[in-house]
Design an enzyme around this catalytic site. Structure first.
Site, PDB file in Angstrom:
ATOM      1  N   SER A 123       0.833  -1.210   0.000  1.00 39.76           N
ATOM      2  CA  SER A 123       0.000   0.000   0.000  1.00 39.76           C
ATOM      3  C   SER A 123       0.864   1.255   0.000  1.00 39.76           C
ATOM      4  O   SER A 123       1.947   1.271   0.579  1.00 39.76           O
ATOM      5  CB  SER A 123      -0.879  -0.005   1.254  1.00 39.76           C
ATOM      6  OG  SER A 123      -1.408   1.277   1.505  1.00 39.76           O
ATOM      7  N   TYR A 146      -2.218   5.576  -4.161  1.00 36.09           N
ATOM      8  CA  TYR A 146      -3.219   6.621  -3.923  1.00 36.09           C
ATOM      9  C   TYR A 146      -2.638   7.883  -4.545  1.00 36.09           C
ATOM     10  O   TYR A 146      -1.462   8.214  -4.290  1.00 36.09           O
ATOM     11  CB  TYR A 146      -3.392   6.874  -2.428  1.00 36.09           C
ATOM     12  CG  TYR A 146      -4.258   5.887  -1.690  1.00 36.09           C
ATOM     13  CD1 TYR A 146      -5.559   5.601  -2.102  1.00 36.09           C
ATOM     14  CD2 TYR A 146      -3.786   5.268  -0.532  1.00 36.09           C
ATOM     15  CE1 TYR A 146      -6.354   4.709  -1.384  1.00 36.09           C
ATOM     16  CE2 TYR A 146      -4.579   4.373   0.181  1.00 36.09           C
ATOM     17  CZ  TYR A 146      -5.865   4.106  -0.252  1.00 36.09           C
ATOM     18  OH  TYR A 146      -6.650   3.231   0.446  1.00 36.09           O
ATOM     19  N   THR A 172      -5.965   2.884  -6.636  1.00 32.75           N
ATOM     20  CA  THR A 172      -7.205   2.852  -5.830  1.00 32.75           C
ATOM     21  C   THR A 172      -7.967   4.154  -6.015  1.00 32.75           C
ATOM     22  O   THR A 172      -7.427   5.244  -5.788  1.00 32.75           O
ATOM     23  CB  THR A 172      -6.881   2.603  -4.351  1.00 32.75           C
ATOM     24  OG1 THR A 172      -6.240   1.333  -4.250  1.00 32.75           O
ATOM     25  CG2 THR A 172      -8.133   2.590  -3.499  1.00 32.75           C
ATOM     26  N   LYS A 271      -8.647  -0.089  -8.901  1.00 30.53           N
ATOM     27  CA  LYS A 271      -9.266  -0.760  -7.739  1.00 30.53           C
ATOM     28  C   LYS A 271     -10.352   0.120  -7.139  1.00 30.53           C
ATOM     29  O   LYS A 271     -10.087   1.286  -6.794  1.00 30.53           O
ATOM     30  CB  LYS A 271      -8.187  -1.052  -6.689  1.00 30.53           C
ATOM     31  CG  LYS A 271      -8.702  -1.664  -5.396  1.00 30.53           C
ATOM     32  CD  LYS A 271      -7.567  -2.058  -4.486  1.00 30.53           C
ATOM     33  CE  LYS A 271      -8.040  -2.709  -3.205  1.00 30.53           C
ATOM     34  NZ  LYS A 271      -8.593  -1.763  -2.228  1.00 30.53           N
ATOM     35  N   HIS A 295     -13.912  -1.342  -1.031  1.00 30.72           N
ATOM     36  CA  HIS A 295     -12.899  -1.060  -0.015  1.00 30.72           C
ATOM     37  C   HIS A 295     -13.199  -1.826   1.281  1.00 30.72           C
ATOM     38  O   HIS A 295     -12.945  -1.344   2.387  1.00 30.72           O
ATOM     39  CB  HIS A 295     -12.816   0.450   0.245  1.00 30.72           C
ATOM     40  CG  HIS A 295     -11.422   0.946   0.530  1.00 30.72           C
ATOM     41  ND1 HIS A 295     -10.631   1.557  -0.421  1.00 30.72           N
ATOM     42  CD2 HIS A 295     -10.665   0.924   1.651  1.00 30.72           C
ATOM     43  CE1 HIS A 295      -9.459   1.890   0.117  1.00 30.72           C
ATOM     44  NE2 HIS A 295      -9.453   1.512   1.364  1.00 30.72           N
TER      45      HIS A 295
HETATM   46  C1  FNR Z   1      -7.677  -1.683   3.485  1.00 29.94           C
HETATM   47  N1  FNR Z   1      -7.858  -1.470   2.120  1.00 29.94           N
HETATM   48  C2  FNR Z   1      -6.955  -0.701   1.433  1.00 29.94           C
HETATM   49  N2  FNR Z   1      -7.080  -0.549   0.076  1.00 29.94           N
HETATM   50  C3  FNR Z   1      -6.180   0.179  -0.603  1.00 29.94           C
HETATM   51  O1  FNR Z   1      -6.293   0.280  -1.821  1.00 29.94           O
HETATM   52  N3  FNR Z   1      -5.144   0.795   0.054  1.00 29.94           N
HETATM   53  C4  FNR Z   1      -4.971   0.708   1.396  1.00 29.94           C
HETATM   54  O2  FNR Z   1      -4.033   1.263   1.948  1.00 29.94           O
HETATM   55  C5  FNR Z   1      -5.918  -0.049   2.123  1.00 29.94           C
HETATM   56  N4  FNR Z   1      -5.819  -0.153   3.480  1.00 29.94           N
HETATM   57  C6  FNR Z   1      -6.649  -1.001   4.160  1.00 29.94           C
HETATM   58  C7  FNR Z   1      -6.462  -1.189   5.527  1.00 29.94           C
HETATM   59  C8  FNR Z   1      -7.264  -2.100   6.199  1.00 29.94           C
HETATM   60  C9  FNR Z   1      -7.014  -2.332   7.660  1.00 29.94           C
HETATM   61  C10 FNR Z   1      -8.269  -2.813   5.523  1.00 29.94           C
HETATM   62  C11 FNR Z   1      -9.120  -3.817   6.240  1.00 29.94           C
HETATM   63  C12 FNR Z   1      -8.469  -2.590   4.186  1.00 29.94           C
HETATM   64  C13 FNR Z   1      -8.918  -2.194   1.398  1.00 29.94           C
HETATM   65  C14 FNR Z   1      -8.417  -3.585   0.971  1.00 29.94           C
HETATM   66  O3  FNR Z   1      -7.437  -3.494  -0.023  1.00 29.94           O
HETATM   67  C15 FNR Z   1      -9.561  -4.425   0.409  1.00 29.94           C
HETATM   68  O4  FNR Z   1     -10.250  -3.711  -0.570  1.00 29.94           O
HETATM   69  C16 FNR Z   1     -10.555  -4.868   1.499  1.00 29.94           C
HETATM   70  O5  FNR Z   1      -9.877  -5.168   2.687  1.00 29.94           O
HETATM   71  C17 FNR Z   1     -11.322  -6.095   1.032  1.00 29.94           C
HETATM   72  O6  FNR Z   1     -12.266  -6.482   1.990  1.00 29.94           O
HETATM   73  P1  FNR Z   1     -12.013  -7.668   3.055  1.00 29.94           P
HETATM   74  O7  FNR Z   1     -11.484  -8.843   2.317  1.00 29.94           O
HETATM   75  O8  FNR Z   1     -11.004  -7.128   4.019  1.00 29.94           O
HETATM   76  O9  FNR Z   1     -13.341  -7.863   3.659  1.00 29.94           O
END
Ligand code: FNR
Length: 402
Positions: A123, A146, A172, A271, A295
């Site tokens: 990330s 980002y 994203t 994404k 997300h």
């Molecule tokens: C995320 N997600 C996320 N997405 C992204 O593009 N950049 C990021 O920095 C983050 N950070 C992040 C932190 C935490 C703690 C979570 C739980 C999620 C979203 C992640 O990539 C993904 O889309 C979701 O987590 C998918 O859902 P599930 O599988 O966690 O239910």
């Protein structure tokens, strides 16, 4: 631990230890190990968490057709994503702040992904910077971008990603503004900045000594490695969501994708797609892939689950680009369900974050093993031997999922 599993020590008064048998066990282990401000950050969603629950519940509702008397002695789970063959049709998706869940957490997770033959995605807001992950693993990984307001800094991050040997960029797009997450306010991650916030988090850390030693003391520096140069001394961990709200570029449009493509040059995956119209626009603007994602229910609460959105999106774009998906995946069965609903690959989010928090690299490796084993069973009992042959025919048709 012998083969990498975490242990669930019994409830108070009991002496036995139980090995983690599922991702949900890892969730419980993570809850016990982490200070609440970090556990709630991983586990929570936005507003009333309706979409977060829908992601999980709708997947559980997808019914599989049991088929028997097929020769299922040889199961092939290998797949190719963006020109690279991988052992399983899954990847570790981007999870910010992972270096706060375990010591240098991004490095540990990347090593587990490499060992399993699947991609790891770093990330933008990881704790370990691109160069650290590259040096520690020596294997290509994916980078999630980002877009921040300072375009020169975006250029700098893209250059760093190239130098680190990243092969795929996930852009994203579903976070032009951060959704409000009530749990982060209640836990002391957001809203209680400054001295009061530090005291609250410090007290929580003191009550979780294993974490305090492993990460609090030994896991420094606790900066957002990739964006640290932009923050000039301010780590951004203090009221992290407010920082994102202030620095992410809200002017991003599809034209920005054209600019990014010229800067990056490699495969770009958008994404955060949840609507067939946006999926078609991604095709028109030359994206190599999309991730159907809300997300993880952390942004616009009330939108459909990804399991519900996926079939129409997959149908709208056909094979013009690679359709990936995430959201609510907590088992190998869920991965197979997502493939049957039209995805070519599945990103894990919380599933690997819980395992990392519970037991570092060994926990993530074990979580991937659990998911692989469950996929093998799901294929065998739906009568399919090659993952590439998974499609809607393994599903019991119902109205909800078209
Ligand atoms: C995320 N997600 C996320 N997405 C992204 O593009 N950049 C990021 O920095 C983050 N950070 C992040 C932190 C935490 C703690 C979570 C739980 C999620 C979203 C992640 O990539 C993904 O889309 C979701 O987590 C998918 O859902 P599930 O599988 O966690 O239910």
């Amino acid at each position: 631990m012998p083969n990498g599993g975490g242990t669930l020590s019994g409830i108070e008064g009991e002496t036995h230890d139980m090995k983690a048998a599922s991702i949900l066990d890892y969730r419980e282990l993570a809850r016990r190990k982490l200070p609440p401000f970090l556990y709630e950050y991983i586990d929570g969603g936005s507003y009333a968490e309706v979409t977060l629950r829908r992601n999980v519940d709708d997947l559980a509702d997808v019914q599989l057709r049991q088929r028997v008397m097929c020769d299922v002695s040889g199961i092939d789970l290998t797949t190719t994503l963006f020109g690279a063959e991988q052992r399983l049709p899954i990847a570790l998706g981007p999870v910010g702040l992972s270096g706060m869940y375990a010591r240098r957490g991004e490095v540990q997770a990347a090593r587990a992904a490499n060992a399993a033959g699947i991609p790891f995605t770093l990330s933008t807001v990881g704790v370990c910077p691109l160069a650290e992950v590259a040096a520690a693993t020596g294997t290509p990984f994916w980078f999630q971008l980002y877009v921040v307001k300072d375009r020169n800094f975006v250029r700098h991050m893209i250059a760093e990603a190239k130098a680190a040997g990243c092969t795929v960029m996930l852009l994203t797009v579903d976070l032009p503004v951060p959704g409000s997450r009530y749990r982060d306010v209640h836990s002391g991650l957001s809203g209680a900045s400054g001295f009061a916030g530090s005291i609250r988090r410090g007290l929580q850390a003191a009550l979780h000594p294993r974490w305090a030693w492993d990460v609090g003391l030994m896991g420094k520096p606790h900066t957002l490695g990739n964006v640290a140069p932009m923050l000039a001394g301010d780590t951004g961990l203090e009221d992290f969501l407010a920082w994102m709200g202030g620095n992410f570029d809200q002017t991003v449009t599809w034209e920005s994708l054209t600019w990014l493509r010229s800067e990056w040059g490699g495969p770009i995956v958008v994404k955060g797609i949840l609507d067939p119209a946006d999926a078609r626009l991604a095709v028109e603007h030359g994206a190599d892939g999309i991730v159907v994602s809300n997300h993880g229910g952390r942004q616009l609460d009330g939108v459909p689950s990804t399991a519900q959105a996926l079939p129409a999106i997959a149908e709208a774009v056909g094979d013009k680009l690679s359709v990936l998906v995430d959201g609510g995946v907590r088992s190998g069965l869920d991965v197979v369900r997502m493939l049957a609903l039209g995805a070519k690959g599945v990103l894990l989010g919380r599933a690997w974050a819980y395992a990392l928090a519970a037991n570092g690299q060994a926990g993530v490796s074990h979580a991937i093993q659990l998911i692989e084993a469950e996929m093998r069973v799901a294929l065998a009992l739906t009568g399919v031997t090659n993952i590439k042959d998974i499609d809607h025919n393994i599903l019991v048709r119902d109205r909800k999922f078209g």
